[in-house]
Every structure is written in C-alpha cells, then in structure tokens.
Design a protein around this motif. Sequence first.
Motif, PDB file in Angstrom:
ATOM      1  N   GLU A 139       4.308   6.368  -5.011  1.00  0.00           N
ATOM      2  CA  GLU A 139       4.416   6.266  -6.257  1.00  0.00           C
ATOM      3  C   GLU A 139       3.360   7.227  -7.057  1.00  0.00           C
ATOM      4  O   GLU A 139       3.527   8.263  -7.802  1.00  0.00           O
ATOM      5  CB  GLU A 139       4.150   4.832  -6.818  1.00  0.00           C
ATOM      6  N   ASP A 140       2.030   7.175  -6.263  1.00  0.00           N
ATOM      7  CA  ASP A 140       1.125   7.934  -6.811  1.00  0.00           C
ATOM      8  C   ASP A 140       1.150   9.423  -6.833  1.00  0.00           C
ATOM      9  O   ASP A 140       1.024  10.321  -7.538  1.00  0.00           O
ATOM     10  CB  ASP A 140      -0.310   7.339  -6.490  1.00  0.00           C
ATOM     11  N   SER A 141       1.853   9.867  -5.549  1.00  0.00           N
ATOM     12  CA  SER A 141       1.727  11.318  -4.998  1.00  0.00           C
ATOM     13  C   SER A 141       3.284  11.715  -5.642  1.00  0.00           C
ATOM     14  O   SER A 141       3.391  12.932  -5.792  1.00  0.00           O
ATOM     15  CB  SER A 141       1.980  11.451  -3.690  1.00  0.00           C
ATOM     16  N   PRO A 146      13.781   1.401  -4.128  1.00  0.00           N
ATOM     17  CA  PRO A 146      14.371   1.608  -5.402  1.00  0.00           C
ATOM     18  C   PRO A 146      13.224   1.678  -6.753  1.00  0.00           C
ATOM     19  O   PRO A 146      13.565   2.027  -7.610  1.00  0.00           O
ATOM     20  CB  PRO A 146      15.311   0.263  -5.695  1.00  0.00           C
ATOM     21  N   LYS A 147      12.230   1.219  -6.311  1.00  0.00           N
ATOM     22  CA  LYS A 147      11.222   1.035  -7.445  1.00  0.00           C
ATOM     23  C   LYS A 147      10.166   2.478  -7.408  1.00  0.00           C
ATOM     24  O   LYS A 147       9.455   2.457  -8.252  1.00  0.00           O
ATOM     25  CB  LYS A 147      10.203  -0.085  -7.099  1.00  0.00           C
ATOM     26  N   LEU A 148      10.795   3.354  -6.618  1.00  0.00           N
ATOM     27  CA  LEU A 148      10.200   4.614  -6.768  1.00  0.00           C
ATOM     28  C   LEU A 148      10.600   5.737  -7.515  1.00  0.00           C
ATOM     29  O   LEU A 148      11.659   6.362  -7.106  1.00  0.00           O
ATOM     30  CB  LEU A 148       9.713   5.051  -5.306  1.00  0.00           C
ATOM     31  N   GLU A 199       0.985  -0.991  -0.038  1.00  0.00           N
ATOM     32  CA  GLU A 199       0.245   0.189   0.017  1.00  0.00           C
ATOM     33  C   GLU A 199       0.873   1.081   0.010  1.00  0.00           C
ATOM     34  O   GLU A 199       0.649   2.228  -0.681  1.00  0.00           O
ATOM     35  CB  GLU A 199      -0.904   0.004   1.230  1.00  0.00           C
ATOM     36  N   LEU A 200       1.812   1.176   1.007  1.00  0.00           N
ATOM     37  CA  LEU A 200       2.990   2.340   0.791  1.00  0.00           C
ATOM     38  C   LEU A 200       3.363   2.597  -0.408  1.00  0.00           C
ATOM     39  O   LEU A 200       3.603   3.952  -0.679  1.00  0.00           O
ATOM     40  CB  LEU A 200       3.772   1.675   1.883  1.00  0.00           C
ATOM     41  N   LYS A 201       3.874   1.714  -1.172  1.00  0.00           N
ATOM     42  CA  LYS A 201       4.570   1.961  -2.361  1.00  0.00           C
ATOM     43  C   LYS A 201       3.594   2.693  -3.561  1.00  0.00           C
ATOM     44  O   LYS A 201       3.924   3.604  -4.118  1.00  0.00           O
ATOM     45  CB  LYS A 201       4.958   0.449  -3.061  1.00  0.00           C
ATOM     46  N   TYR A 202       2.310   2.251  -3.383  1.00  0.00           N
ATOM     47  CA  TYR A 202       1.146   2.912  -4.096  1.00  0.00           C
ATOM     48  C   TYR A 202       1.163   4.602  -3.858  1.00  0.00           C
ATOM     49  O   TYR A 202       1.057   5.341  -4.763  1.00  0.00           O
ATOM     50  CB  TYR A 202      -0.135   2.221  -4.208  1.00  0.00           C
ATOM     51  N   PHE A 203       1.119   4.755  -2.422  1.00  0.00           N
ATOM     52  CA  PHE A 203       0.953   6.126  -2.069  1.00  0.00           C
ATOM     53  C   PHE A 203       2.316   7.107  -2.477  1.00  0.00           C
ATOM     54  O   PHE A 203       2.107   7.917  -3.077  1.00  0.00           O
ATOM     55  CB  PHE A 203       0.564   6.149  -0.549  1.00  0.00           C
TER      56      PHE A 203
END
Length: 519
Positions: A98-100, A120-122, A92-96
């Motif tokens: 990335e999206d922001s 590293p994926k951000l 979930e954290l990765k999504y937030f």
Amino acid sequence: MSFLNTFNENVRKYPDKVALEFIDPPLQRVTYAELDELVNHTEGYLQGLGLQPADRVALQLSKCLEFILLHLAAIRLGCIILPLNLAYPPDELKYFLEDSGAKLFFALESSKEKIQSILPKLPDLQKCVFINPAEPDEFQLLITDYQLHSGFDTSLKEHSGLLNHQSPISNPSDTAIIIYTSGTTGRPKGAEITHGNLKSNLDALHTAWGWRPDDILLHVLPIFHVHGLFVALHGALNAGATTLLMREFDARKTLQTLVDRRCTVFMAVPTIHNRLLDVPDAKNFDLSHLRLITSGSDRLPDEVFTGFQQTFGHTLLERYGMTETGMNCSNPLHGERRIGSVGMPLPGVEVRIVNSETEEILLDGEIGDVQLRGPNVFKGYWRQPDKTSASFSADGWFKTGDLGFREKDGYITLCGRSKDLIISGGLNIYPPEVERVLMEHPAVNACAVIGCLDKEWGEKVTAVVVLNQDESVSGEELIRFCRERLAAYKSPKSIVFRNDLPRNAMGKIQKAELRKEVC
Ligand code: MCA
C-alpha cells in the motif's frame, strides 16, 4: 548510467560463461548470454503488462531464478523494485504494498491462500502473479507465451545485437529499489536507493575486494536484502564472475560446496560463519583456495574471527554497511584485517564522528555518532520528507545511528548504537515495532523489548512484560500473538514477566538497566 551497463558488457565479453547456477533443486544453470536472453523475454513480458518507468514492482519470492529475472528486467525498464522478506505476514505485507503503491506484485504460489484476502484492499495494485519456483517451465512459458500474444518481439532485440542493448536509465538520481526499514518511531519506511547509489557502491567494492571474472562466488544469503542482492549478486554479475546459489542455507553443504566447486569468494553474516565453525569436522574442509571471505550485517564476535583463523586458516574480512547507504567501510583485501574493526571508508565514502548533542567533530579515539557522506548515500525515505530530513545533519551528513570511533591510522570501530535496534542473525529488528504489537494484547500493561547477547543469533529478541492486574497469559501465548502479526524473526524468542519496569525520572524505561537484570 546503471550497473546493468557493465552486466551488458559482460554478456558480450563472456557469453558462454556460467553466470548463475542453482545448486539445489530445481537445478538450473544459465550462461551470461542465456541470462541476458531470459531477461529480455521477461522485460517484454513486463512491458506487455503495461509497466512504465518508475512503476513499483514488488517481489515476495524465494531465492529463485524467477526473482533475478524479474528484478533485472524491471530495472532495465526503469521500474522500481520492492524486494520483500518472505517472513512478512499478510498484515505487514499489506502495509508495504500500500505504502509503495506497487502496481505489480509477484508472490509465491504457496503463499496464495495466505495473502489473497489483502489483494482487493490495495487500490494501486493492478495485478498479482503467483510463481512456483519448483516448476521453472511454468515461468518460461509465461514470459514466452505472453510475448507471442502481446506482439512484443524480443527476437528483434536479439538480432539488433546484445551490444546495442542499453538500459533506458540514464539518470543516476532515479530510484532503482525501495527497501523497507523499520525505525524508532512509526511504521517502516522505504529507503529509496538510486541507480547512482548502486553503481558507485559496486565500483567501490569491485576495486576494494579485487573482484575478478574468474571468481566463483558461493551465494547462501537471501536476495531480498542489500547484502545478498547488491553486495553479493550484483557484485558477481558486475565482475563477469560465476555465482553458485544455494536456495536455503545449510552449513555442511556450504563447506562441501566451497571445496568441491573450488569457490573463490564467500560472503555471510556472523550467525552463518558461526554455524560453519560448529560443523563437527569443520577442520577437515580445506578452504585454502578461497581468496576472500567477508562478514557483515552484524558485529563480528571476536571468537568467530579467531575461530575462523584457527579452523580454516582464514582471516575474515569484516565490512560495514546499511540499507540506506550500501557498504561504507571495509577492512583491506591486502593489509591488516583488524579484529573488532570495520576497516576504513571505501573510496568515495566519507565518515565523520561527531558529538551526539553538539555535532562537533571529535578527535581520533573519541566515541561519538557515526555520520556518512558519499555517492552511496540513499535519496531519502519514500514519501516521508520529514523522516528523510531528520536522518540527515544540517550540513547534509547521514546519521547512521551507530556509535564508533576512528583510530589514528583511519580504521573505524563501532561500539554501540544510539538507535534502539536489535540485530539478530544479520536482520534488523526495531523494538518499538514489537512493543507496539505486544501492547495490542489485552493482558499487557507495559513492555520493553531488548536484545540479549546470544551465541547463535548475536542478539536474541527478549520481551519484558508487565501484565494488567488480575490478567494472566503465558509467554508462549504472547509469542504466538506476535508471530501472527509480525515476521517470525522479529517475534520475541523469550518473554520475561515482571511486576514493573525500571524507569528514569521522566518515566522512560531504562533498557540498559533492564538488559543488565534480564540478559
Ligand atoms: C531465522 N529465524 C530467525 C532468523 N532467521 N530468528 C531470528 N533472527 C534471524 N535472523 C528463525 C525463524 O523464524 C525460524 O523460527 C527458525 O529461526 C528457523 O528458520 P530458518 O528460516 O530455517 O532459519 P535459518 O535458515 O536457520 O536462517 C538463519 C540464517 C538467516 C541463515 C542466519 O537468518 C539468514 O540468512 N540471515 C541473513 C540475513 C541477511 O542477509 N541480512 C542482511 C541484511 P521457528 O522455527 O520458530 O519458526 S542487509 C544488511 O544488514 C546491511 C545492509 C549489511 O551491512 O549487510
């Protein structure tokens, strides 16, 4: 134009007054002048890291001074804060993040191992800083040491006088904060809350609740939500009041502190009020010196309202808010606090009740969709123009998704939701998000997530599951599966297995029916 202008004035008016005090370890206490100085240092540190106005700064921290310093400093710099619930797992954290497009991320040292793999994926993330609130000196060193090496001289600012310290923000329509909320469709969306939203809502609440500089607020809520951050913390700083912060809620300690520290204001969600009533000798705590106890974020059960009157001799003040709008309605400080009602619209806020289909305005007493207009209403969902326009009526009113009616004398009563939403312990949970995760399990054929009424949580997340033929899986395993992918508070607390789900002629699951059968 920023709520921080009032904070800056309070620094000048009450330099030696305690602004914040953490009442559990590590014990920390800062006056308004000290807080201002620390925020200055933090601002210099953030500037040294290359932050520019409108850059997103994400915070996934516990309730600690570091959170508040980073929050206030980033806002002073004109950056956009992204407060994140600690319960979010890495997915979930990765999504937030990335999206922001967050550029900078502050996380807990204790989460390092768990979240390191997503960093590293951000692509937009330039730096992640790990903080250990158990060692406050480390952060002090970080912000002061950094400035020694970066050449940013906060002493110049201090010499120029606190009075001259103005926030660079002047545009009320600039976004100050993004808070993610889930929805009935798709992934969570970031609600953009502007400086104008924050300021207008603070002003409205300041008047409505009669905030005073000699108030002492006991703050027990998390600070990554609207309630704990804007309504409680900002409210007290805006008033020049003192805030006592409890890092983790504890019912007995709350009552003891309210008495020992002669607190005057307390704010909580119904689950917390209920836990206070459950303290065995609750009646022995004399809360008569408190001038205001509010309840919000979820419907206040009648038995908690009356329980508070009987046990503490206090009539809770229920109010109504949303992430997208801040606070909308409140029962009066002086006057009737009506059981079951959220009171009247705050100054500047307009409420209308409309027919769900025709959007025709309804008469007093008729139940319909609650819509809102006012300076408190958010700007829109971050980079989601379609979802933004879908959340407003053709003539610009925000559709809350709540159902309610207006009484003849203007009080508003909420009586349900048109949106599929569960509120548990003051936290919003959108069933489709949980259903999506359950459907990823190979044994699950169909499912429906519903909220069952519950004394402790208000509503308890319950999943009704149909398994594929010849598959078997235990309820515990499905709960574990959800908890690995979702924040624990969103994960079902119980699983009910069924052979099929009640559906209407269109094949849509009839959740109302299911609630009657299962809850
Ligand atoms: C914790 N747990 C929960 C919740 N909180 N389960 C369902 N719903 C919850 N709200 C679970 C944890 O996952 C954990 O499960 C177990 O309960 C104990 O966790 P712990 O953290 O110790 O819980 P707690 O300290 O007892 O927390 C309960 C709480 C907390 C104090 C009521 O949820 C809380 O502070 N709620 C307030 C939220 C809030 O501020 N909402 C405002 C949103 P396990 O043991 O199985 O791992 S802003 C808003 O709504 C609008 C704008 C408004 O109007 O205010």
